[in-house]
Scaffold this motif. Structure first.
Motif, PDB file in Angstrom:
ATOM      1  N   PHE A 131       0.820  -1.208   0.000  1.00  0.00           N
ATOM      2  CA  PHE A 131       0.000   0.000   0.000  1.00  0.00           C
ATOM      3  C   PHE A 131       0.857   1.261   0.000  1.00  0.00           C
ATOM      4  N   TYR A 132       2.073   1.142   0.532  1.00  0.00           N
ATOM      5  CA  TYR A 132       2.803   2.356   0.906  1.00  0.00           C
ATOM      6  C   TYR A 132       4.280   2.235   0.556  1.00  0.00           C
ATOM      7  N   PHE A 136       8.435   3.229  -2.906  1.00  0.00           N
ATOM      8  CA  PHE A 136       9.574   4.148  -2.723  1.00  0.00           C
ATOM      9  C   PHE A 136      10.894   3.480  -2.389  1.00  0.00           C
ATOM     10  N   MET A 146      19.961   3.951   1.985  1.00  0.00           N
ATOM     11  CA  MET A 146      19.409   4.866   3.000  1.00  0.00           C
ATOM     12  C   MET A 146      19.929   4.494   4.381  1.00  0.00           C
ATOM     13  N   ARG A 149      23.475   5.733   4.874  1.00  0.00           N
ATOM     14  CA  ARG A 149      23.579   7.174   5.136  1.00  0.00           C
ATOM     15  C   ARG A 149      23.237   7.486   6.596  1.00  0.00           C
ATOM     16  N   VAL A 150      22.254   6.798   7.154  1.00  0.00           N
ATOM     17  CA  VAL A 150      21.925   6.987   8.570  1.00  0.00           C
ATOM     18  C   VAL A 150      23.159   6.674   9.417  1.00  0.00           C
ATOM     19  N   GLY A 251      11.903   2.557   8.667  1.00  0.00           N
ATOM     20  CA  GLY A 251      11.664   3.903   9.186  1.00  0.00           C
ATOM     21  C   GLY A 251      11.222   3.901  10.643  1.00  0.00           C
ATOM     22  N   ASP A 252      10.797   2.745  11.152  1.00  0.00           N
ATOM     23  CA  ASP A 252      10.351   2.677  12.549  1.00  0.00           C
ATOM     24  C   ASP A 252      11.520   2.589  13.526  1.00  0.00           C
TER      25      ASP A 252
ATOM     26  N   LEU B  48       2.713   7.141  15.302  1.00  0.00           N
ATOM     27  CA  LEU B  48       3.171   6.333  14.180  1.00  0.00           C
ATOM     28  C   LEU B  48       2.488   6.777  12.893  1.00  0.00           C
ATOM     29  N   VAL B  49       3.290   6.975  11.848  1.00  0.00           N
ATOM     30  CA  VAL B  49       2.784   7.402  10.542  1.00  0.00           C
ATOM     31  C   VAL B  49       3.372   6.509   9.468  1.00  0.00           C
ATOM     32  N   PRO B  50       2.548   6.000   8.526  1.00  0.00           N
ATOM     33  CA  PRO B  50       1.097   6.100   8.465  1.00  0.00           C
ATOM     34  C   PRO B  50       0.443   5.472   9.705  1.00  0.00           C
ATOM     35  N   LEU B  75      15.501  12.372   7.199  1.00  0.00           N
ATOM     36  CA  LEU B  75      16.370  11.551   8.062  1.00  0.00           C
ATOM     37  C   LEU B  75      17.465  10.876   7.253  1.00  0.00           C
ATOM     38  N   THR B  76      17.104  10.434   6.047  1.00  0.00           N
ATOM     39  CA  THR B  76      18.087   9.836   5.146  1.00  0.00           C
ATOM     40  C   THR B  76      17.482   9.815   3.750  1.00  0.00           C
ATOM     41  N   SER B  95      14.490   8.536  -3.075  1.00  0.00           N
ATOM     42  CA  SER B  95      13.760   7.959  -1.942  1.00  0.00           C
ATOM     43  C   SER B  95      14.266   8.635  -0.685  1.00  0.00           C
ATOM     44  N   ALA B  96      13.363   8.873   0.271  1.00  0.00           N
ATOM     45  CA  ALA B  96      13.793   9.516   1.516  1.00  0.00           C
ATOM     46  C   ALA B  96      12.910   9.069   2.669  1.00  0.00           C
ATOM     47  N   LEU B  97      13.527   8.992   3.833  1.00  0.00           N
ATOM     48  CA  LEU B  97      12.767   8.835   5.073  1.00  0.00           C
ATOM     49  C   LEU B  97      12.616  10.231   5.665  1.00  0.00           C
ATOM     50  N   VAL B 105       8.316   8.526  13.797  1.00  0.00           N
ATOM     51  CA  VAL B 105       8.974   7.534  12.942  1.00  0.00           C
ATOM     52  C   VAL B 105       9.272   8.166  11.583  1.00  0.00           C
ATOM     53  N   GLY B 106      10.080   7.476  10.795  1.00  0.00           N
ATOM     54  CA  GLY B 106      10.398   7.948   9.448  1.00  0.00           C
ATOM     55  C   GLY B 106       9.289   7.563   8.473  1.00  0.00           C
ATOM     56  N   PHE B 107       8.853   8.524   7.669  1.00  0.00           N
ATOM     57  CA  PHE B 107       7.807   8.314   6.651  1.00  0.00           C
ATOM     58  C   PHE B 107       8.518   8.215   5.303  1.00  0.00           C
ATOM     59  N   LEU B 108       8.319   7.084   4.619  1.00  0.00           N
ATOM     60  CA  LEU B 108       9.043   6.837   3.370  1.00  0.00           C
ATOM     61  C   LEU B 108       8.295   7.475   2.200  1.00  0.00           C
ATOM     62  N   HIS B 109       8.989   8.326   1.451  1.00  0.00           N
ATOM     63  CA  HIS B 109       8.373   8.928   0.256  1.00  0.00           C
ATOM     64  C   HIS B 109       9.508   9.394  -0.669  1.00  0.00           C
ATOM     65  N   ILE B 144      -1.139   6.547  -1.860  1.00  0.00           N
ATOM     66  CA  ILE B 144       0.080   7.139  -1.308  1.00  0.00           C
ATOM     67  C   ILE B 144       0.676   8.171  -2.268  1.00  0.00           C
TER      68      ILE B 144
END
Ligand SMILES: [Zn+2]
Lengths: 389, 153
Positions: A131-132, A136, A146, A149-150, A251-252, B48-50, B75-76, B95-97, B105-109, B144
């Motif tokens: 879904f999400y 990406f 990614m 880089r963190v 990301g969590d 928490l997102v989403p 974040l990265t 791509s980025a968090l 939290v980091g949202f991936l987009h 999304i």
């Protein structure tokens, strides 16, 4: 840890673009070699465990059925273990559990993949939820870039230094692959070649990335009683194993201090009685599909402190003649048939402590670590083997 | 010369209908209204997102809904410059968090809104810690990609 368990032999295919063989024939090539190596026959095997990364890599689901004949598993208990990139180490763990529990004396473990038959990154992206995140993540290279880089930012390591160390790793592993008859990529590269190669997922470039390989690996695990009965002297005893998973969503969690890698290693070290891994281990086969990530593993496994890996890499600490040689086989960077890759790491560790690694033997190796990682930074598995029980 | 062996060209096509469930139905309906929803865990307090049905760490239901900011901090990131079959976006893309303000939290987009074909521009523009904001599509479908991308503030 249950009963003592040893690896008594290994078999690998020539890894590479193997459009000269069908997938079952590729699997059989590795299985024939492990029987040749051990002098055993299919009648000696009590059970078979196999696995791939995702089955759909080659468009055939539940491949342990497809390969029942090629693994001579007919009429025997058969299991499939699948944990993404860490599949191969999980197969080794499954075989270990089976023998250590006393439910079997001799188990055949087989890992396999034929990545050139499908689209590997398209398949791997289906590991991410639909879904999400799948939109990406940009395949495995995207997620791991990614993460790298963190790590650089978290420990304030200058990007130029990491770039130099990653190029050093790429060059030295590519050189090592020439000493491994089964390795896929055999290419002389310079530091500048690596640093100037095409961007895949910045900061990762083409020569920082593993190939798509076809290949299989077969390993036979045996109980102490079976080892004695067979009269084997050169075996690799399993000294410790560890495996940890993490939260699903990329990301969590903080993946610079990578808990699954740290905890999996700690569990294995505690069992194996390893206090100072850089001194106590003689060689490590670290799962390194990406050069940048390899340095994160060095730190999470306690080979050095956090943020220190690039400096130590550039000093040659982890080179073939260094204090703790890592990936003398050329590693995952030069051959990555994913479902087999973790088992190849274990097999290479076993070959080292059995003094059977040929041209890439680390002289006098007695304790070795094999490792694999899977998921979007989600799973880490370790197996430590030694020459003494 | 290596002998050539035959290959079979084939493909598998399978239809799927995936259920969003209540939580993600509400989250994606929110996207239509240009709202980014998270849920708050009553035990650890993280947003928490989403939005999630439950907290992955505490294993309790997360039923307190919070609207988070469409702005956040990178974040990265990574610049994707290769292609695979069925890739949802054409490379190159970034791509980025992103840690959205008011979330934990980091949202991936993706980050865009400048010349992505010129890597030097990318290298000068994109930094960890940079501030970005969501750019919405005019016609939103509860998907999304209703957020076209995040752009530098
Ligand atoms: Zn919680």
């Amino acid at each position: 840890m249950g009963r003592p368990v040893a690896i008594i032999g290994v078999g690998q295919t020539k890894h590479g673009r193997r459009m000269d063989v069908s997938y079952p024939d590729l699997v059989r090539e590795a299985v024939l070699r492990v029987f040749e190596d051990t002098g055993l026959t299919p009648d000696d095997i009590d059970g078979v465990v196999s696995g791939t990364m995702p089955s759909m890599m080659e468009g055939v689901a539940l491949t342990h059925f497809y390969f029942a004949d090629a693994m001579q598993a007919v009429g025997k208990p058969i299991l499939k273990t699948e944990t993404c990139g860490s599949t191969g180490v999980s197969i080794a763990h499954t075989a270990f559990y089976w023998v250590a529990s006393g439910m079997a004396d001799i188990v055949l473990a087989v890992g396999h993949e034929k990545m050139n038959e499908g689209d590997s990154q398209a398949t791997m992206t289906t590991v991410c939820e639909p879904f999400y995140q799948r939109h990406f993540v940009a395949g495995a290279p995207g997620a791991f870039s990614m993460q790298s880089r963190v790590w650089m930012d978290n420990f304030g390591i200058p990007e130029d230094k990491v770039r130099d160390a990653a190029a050093y790793i790429s060059k030295t592993h590519h050189d090592s692959a020439f000493d491994n008859p089964y390795a896929h990529v055999k290419l002389r590269v310079t530091i500048d070649d690596v640093k100037n190669s095409k961007i895949i997922t910045y900061p990762i470039r083409l020569l920082d990335v593993c190939p798509n390989s076809d290949g299989a690996c077969a390993v036979i695990f045996a109980s102490e009683e079976a080892v004695r009965k067979l009269g084997r002297k050169k075996v690799a005893w399993v000294k410790g194993i560890g495996f940890r998973g993490e939260e699903y969503y990329f990301g969590d969690s903080d993946k610079a201090v990578w808990q699954s890698a740290i905890q999996a290693a700690k569990e294995a070290y505690d069992q194996a009685g390893i206090n100072d891994p850089r001194k106590d281990l003689d060689v490590a086969e670290v799962y390194n599909p990406f050069t940048f990530q390899e340095m994160m593993f060095y730190e999470c496994f306690g080979f050095c402190g956090f943020g220190e890996a690039p400096d130590l890499v550039l000093k040659g600490i982890f080179a073939r003649d260094g204090q703790l040689p890592c990936d003398p086989s050329g590693g995952t960077l030069c051959s990555n048939p994913i479902g087999a890759t973790g088992l190849i790491r274990v097999a290479e560790a076993a070959l080292q402590v059995m003094d059977k690694a040929g041209d890439h033997q680390i002289p006098g190796a007695r304790t070795a670590l094999g490792h694999a990682m899977g998921g979007a930074d989600q799973f880490n598995g370790i197996m430590i083997v030694g020459s003494e029980m | 010369m290596a002998k050539e062996f035959r290959t079979l060209l084939t493909e598998i096509k399978l239809p799927y209908e995936l259920a969003y469930g209540a939580t993600w139905t509400k989250f994606f309906e929110g996207m239509k209204e240009k709202k980014i929803y998270g849920t708050k865990c009553s035990r650890c307090g993280r947003i928490l997102v989403p939005a999630r049905t439950f907290c992955p760490r505490c294993f309790v239901d997360t039923d307190e809904w919070v609207e988070v900011s469409p702005q956040g901090t990178v974040l990265t990131w990574s610049y994707a410059n290769y292609r695979y079959f069925g890739m949802p976006m054409d490379p190159p893309f970034i791509s980025a968090l992103i840690k959205l303000d008011g979330s934990d939290v980091g949202f991936l987009h993706i980050v865009a809104g400048f010349d992505l074909d010129d890597f030097e521009v990318v290298r000068q523009t994109v930094k960890t810690g940079m501030r970005v904001k969501a750019v919405w599509e005019d016609e939103r479908k509860g998907h999304i990609m209703d957020i076209r991308h995040f752009e530098p503030l």
